[in-house]
Design an enzyme around this catalytic site. Structure first.
Site, PDB file in Angstrom:
ATOM      1  N   HIS A 193       0.857  -1.188   0.000  1.00 22.30           N
ATOM      2  CA  HIS A 193       0.000   0.000   0.000  1.00 22.30           C
ATOM      3  C   HIS A 193       0.897   1.244   0.000  1.00 22.30           C
ATOM      4  O   HIS A 193       2.002   1.203   0.548  1.00 22.30           O
ATOM      5  CB  HIS A 193      -0.890  -0.057   1.256  1.00 22.30           C
ATOM      6  CG  HIS A 193      -1.847   1.088   1.353  1.00 22.30           C
ATOM      7  ND1 HIS A 193      -1.485   2.302   1.895  1.00 22.30           N
ATOM      8  CD2 HIS A 193      -3.134   1.207   0.966  1.00 22.30           C
ATOM      9  CE1 HIS A 193      -2.523   3.126   1.833  1.00 22.30           C
ATOM     10  NE2 HIS A 193      -3.530   2.483   1.273  1.00 22.30           N
ATOM     11  N   VAL A 195       1.368   3.851   1.743  1.00 23.60           N
ATOM     12  CA  VAL A 195       2.036   4.347   2.955  1.00 23.60           C
ATOM     13  C   VAL A 195       3.115   3.395   3.476  1.00 23.60           C
ATOM     14  O   VAL A 195       3.864   3.748   4.380  1.00 23.60           O
ATOM     15  CB  VAL A 195       1.057   4.682   4.118  1.00 23.60           C
ATOM     16  CG1 VAL A 195       0.088   5.771   3.728  1.00 23.60           C
ATOM     17  CG2 VAL A 195       0.345   3.447   4.637  1.00 23.60           C
ATOM     18  N   LYS A 196       3.206   2.202   2.929  1.00 26.05           N
ATOM     19  CA  LYS A 196       4.133   1.184   3.447  1.00 26.05           C
ATOM     20  C   LYS A 196       5.561   1.398   2.910  1.00 26.05           C
ATOM     21  O   LYS A 196       5.778   2.266   2.080  1.00 26.05           O
ATOM     22  CB  LYS A 196       3.611  -0.218   3.106  1.00 26.05           C
ATOM     23  CG  LYS A 196       2.195  -0.495   3.615  1.00 26.05           C
ATOM     24  CD  LYS A 196       2.110  -0.567   5.138  1.00 26.05           C
ATOM     25  CE  LYS A 196       0.699  -0.439   5.662  1.00 26.05           C
ATOM     26  NZ  LYS A 196      -0.093  -1.646   5.642  1.00 26.05           N
ATOM     27  N   PRO A 197       6.537   0.587   3.381  1.00 27.73           N
ATOM     28  CA  PRO A 197       7.940   0.841   3.001  1.00 27.73           C
ATOM     29  C   PRO A 197       8.226   0.872   1.491  1.00 27.73           C
ATOM     30  O   PRO A 197       9.187   1.492   1.065  1.00 27.73           O
ATOM     31  CB  PRO A 197       8.699  -0.310   3.672  1.00 27.73           C
ATOM     32  CG  PRO A 197       7.866  -0.656   4.865  1.00 27.73           C
ATOM     33  CD  PRO A 197       6.444  -0.466   4.411  1.00 27.73           C
TER      34      PRO A 197
END
Ligand SMILES: *Cc1c(COP(=O)(O)O)cnc(C)c1O
Length: 397
Positions: A193, A195-197
């Site tokens: 997603h 917002v993930k790393p």
């Protein structure tokens, strides 16, 4: 006199909102995606294997299985472990709902356990106490990007002959000693997603060194069918069999190409976030109203989130007011997470209620996630520090 807060009509620290997290997409990423769009295979093509191989290498494991979300990755993991009706799976309550939902998708029962208050990681002592004859697996969550205590969890899992799953959606590139996240449990799950790393828009991955589990999950993401469209195309064959109930959880070749390109940046992005965290730690050490979370010894924390706990004894308002005041200064704060056992669905369907996980419930009252992403500028992190200092000074007790 402390400066007038923006929420009281003062000038905000920033003119525009700094989000708590955001993706970065480069020209190379865009080129990689458009190349696929001009090719023959938009899905089930060669980019899937290429992404899986690169990801498995990155995590130091034999197998990686690409799926279309972190939630699908958790669902596939529960399927691979044969979780079903009557089975209990231990999950931390301090997580995103999907961790527990995946157990429910398979008909199992999530058993919520508490967190260690200093790190908000799953507490191995609580895990041990929650084990029953029906326990089939433990899912640990690498909360905020810090690997959970897998040594302790693995010995509990071995003792009781149950599986250990890592919900590593926050922690890609993290390490426990020299061992990379993705190799710390029987199965590890990741989310892409934005917002993930790293991101593929939506997307997910499971890593494992268990080839049989990997095979089961590859079928599961493809309706439970024994061969993929491209295999049949290459073999000039129409024949396939559906041997178990599966889903369409496939990740497209456009997304896999984006993933291959994004993955190359993960080490550099992680270093940037770690540097921002170090700067925050140093600045916040001098602010009595907030307290950063503790980092375990010997782990590489990749700071998907930078979480602080407000110190109620040092402030005359609560988290809600601090949250609103920082928002008014144009600092995009967030709260991770509402303990999952407090959601209406779990109260209704599983009879959970307040008091079940007192440490996590108390933490929920005073946690805040501050902006943290690799492409933040010096000015951005300076603004966060200034706003926190300003708000804590105005509300100091
Ligand atoms: C994001 C996340 C998920 C779900 O991933 P999606 O890709 O949004 O489906 C699951 N668990 C944790 C801990 C997450 O942060």
């Amino acid at each position: 006199m402390p400066a007038t807060l923006a929420i009281d009509g003062g000038t905000p620290v920033r003119k525009t909102l700094l989000p708590y997290g955001r993706q970065s997409v480069s020209k190379e990423d865009i080129a990689a995606v458009t190349e696929v769009l001009r090719s023959d295979w938009l899905t089930t093509g060669p980019k899937v294997k290429e992404f899986e191989t690169a990801f498995a290498d990155f995590c130091g494991v034999g197998e990686a299985i690409a799926v279309n979300s972190g939630t699908a990755a958790l669902h596939a993991a529960m399927f691979a472990l044969d979780i079903g009706k009557g089975d209990e799976v231990i999950v931390p309550t301090m997580t995103f709902a999907a961790t527990a939902n995946a157990v429910v998708f398979q008909g199992g029962t999530p058993v919520f356990v508490d967190s260690e208050p200093a790190s908000l990681l799953i507490d191995p002592a609580c895990v041990e106490k929650a084990i029953t004859k029906a326990t089939k697996a433990i899912i640990a969550v690498d909360y905020a990007g810090q690997p959970a205590d897998y040594s302790a969890l693995a010995s509990i899992a071995q003792k009781h002959k149950i599986a250990l799953v890592a919900d590593a959606c926050h922690a890609l590139g993290g390490k426990d000693g020299d061992r990379p996240v993705g190799s710390l449990a029987n199965l590890s799950t990741f989310s892409f997603h934005p917002v993930k790393p790293m991101t593929t828009g939506e997307g997910g991955m499971i890593t494992t060194s268990d080839a049989d589990c990997a095979k089961r999950m590859r079928r599961f993401r493809n309706h439970g069918i024994t061969s993929e469209h491209r295999d049949r195309h290459e073999a000039r064959s129409w024949f396939y069999e559906m041997e178990a109930l599966g889903y369409n959880y496939r990740l497209t070749d456009m997304q896999c190409a984006l993933g291959i390109s994004q993955l190359r940046n993960v080490p550099a992005w992680n270093e940037k976030r770690r540097a921002i965290a170090k700067k925050y730690d140093a600045a916040f050490a001098g602010i009595p109203g907030i307290h950063p979370l503790q980092v375990r010894k010997n782990v590489t924390h990749v700071y998907h989130l930078y979480v602080v706990r407000i110190v109620p004894e040092r402030l005359c308002v609560g988290r809600k007011e601090i949250f609103r005041a920082l928002g008014a200064e144009n600092i995009g704060v967030n709260v991770h997470y509402i303990p999952v056992h407090l959601h209406p669905f779990y109260r209704k369907e599983f009879g959970t209620k307040p008091g079940l996980c007192p440490m996590a419930e108390a933490a929920y009252e005073d946690i805040l996630s501050l902006p943290m992403f690799a492409t933040m500028s010096e000015k951005d992190s300076d603004d966060v520090i200034e706003a926190v200092r300003k708000v804590c000074a105005a509300y100091a007790k």
